[in-house]
Write a protein that holds these residues in place. Structure first.
Motif, mmCIF file in Angstrom:
data_model
loop_
_atom_site.group_PDB
_atom_site.id
_atom_site.type_symbol
_atom_site.label_atom_id
_atom_site.label_comp_id
_atom_site.label_asym_id
_atom_site.label_seq_id
_atom_site.Cartn_x
_atom_site.Cartn_y
_atom_site.Cartn_z
ATOM 1 N N CYS A 7 1.050 -4.322 -3.640
ATOM 2 C CA CYS A 7 0.275 -3.087 -3.554
ATOM 3 C C CYS A 7 -0.574 -2.895 -4.803
ATOM 4 O O CYS A 7 -0.448 -3.623 -5.776
ATOM 5 N N GLN A 8 -1.452 -1.905 -4.739
ATOM 6 C CA GLN A 8 -2.294 -1.514 -5.868
ATOM 7 C C GLN A 8 -2.117 -0.025 -6.095
ATOM 8 O O GLN A 8 -1.956 0.739 -5.146
ATOM 9 N N GLU A 9 -2.153 0.370 -7.363
ATOM 10 C CA GLU A 9 -2.123 1.793 -7.664
ATOM 11 C C GLU A 9 -3.413 2.428 -7.160
ATOM 12 O O GLU A 9 -4.439 1.772 -7.050
ATOM 13 N N LEU A 10 -3.352 3.715 -6.858
ATOM 14 C CA LEU A 10 -4.491 4.377 -6.221
ATOM 15 C C LEU A 10 -5.762 4.373 -7.063
ATOM 16 O O LEU A 10 -6.846 4.193 -6.551
ATOM 17 N N GLN A 14 -4.932 -2.716 -10.669
ATOM 18 C CA GLN A 14 -3.751 -3.503 -11.016
ATOM 19 C C GLN A 14 -2.861 -3.700 -9.785
ATOM 20 O O GLN A 14 -2.503 -2.745 -9.110
ATOM 21 N N GLU A 15 -2.496 -4.970 -9.504
ATOM 22 C CA GLU A 15 -1.610 -5.262 -8.380
ATOM 23 C C GLU A 15 -0.159 -5.217 -8.839
ATOM 24 O O GLU A 15 0.172 -5.652 -9.930
ATOM 25 N N ILE A 16 0.706 -4.691 -7.987
ATOM 26 C CA ILE A 16 2.127 -4.540 -8.276
ATOM 27 C C ILE A 16 2.918 -5.172 -7.137
ATOM 28 O O ILE A 16 2.540 -5.059 -5.969
ATOM 29 N N ASP A 36 3.081 6.181 -3.472
ATOM 30 C CA ASP A 36 1.731 6.609 -3.860
ATOM 31 C C ASP A 36 0.896 5.409 -4.297
ATOM 32 O O ASP A 36 0.324 5.396 -5.385
ATOM 33 N N VAL A 37 0.841 4.410 -3.451
ATOM 34 C CA VAL A 37 0.085 3.190 -3.738
ATOM 35 C C VAL A 37 -0.637 2.761 -2.465
ATOM 36 O O VAL A 37 -0.325 3.213 -1.367
ATOM 37 N N TYR A 38 -1.601 1.868 -2.629
ATOM 38 C CA TYR A 38 -2.308 1.259 -1.504
ATOM 39 C C TYR A 38 -1.579 -0.039 -1.167
ATOM 40 O O TYR A 38 -1.575 -0.977 -1.953
#
Length: 51
Positions: A7-10, A14-16, A36-38
């Motif tokens: 995912c990515q933060e909104l 940065q990818e997580i 709360d991420v994409y």
């Protein structure tokens, strides 16, 4: 079952990667929707024992 979310933060590029446990795919999707991420991908982790 073990699951992995990429995912990515909104508001960041940065990818997580998040690993978590859920009993089935429906529960994993519900968990992913509460973050709360994409969410980019949601995959089941399969453990393979080395020979």
């Amino acid at each position: 079952m073990r699951w992995r979310i990429l995912c990515q933060e909104l508001f960041a590029a940065q990818e997580i990667t998040l690993d978590f446990s859920a009993p089935n795919k429906t529960a994993a999707i519900e968990y992913a929707l509460k973050l709360d991420v994409y969410v980019i991908t949601l995959k089941q982790l399969i453990r393979v024992k080395p020979c």
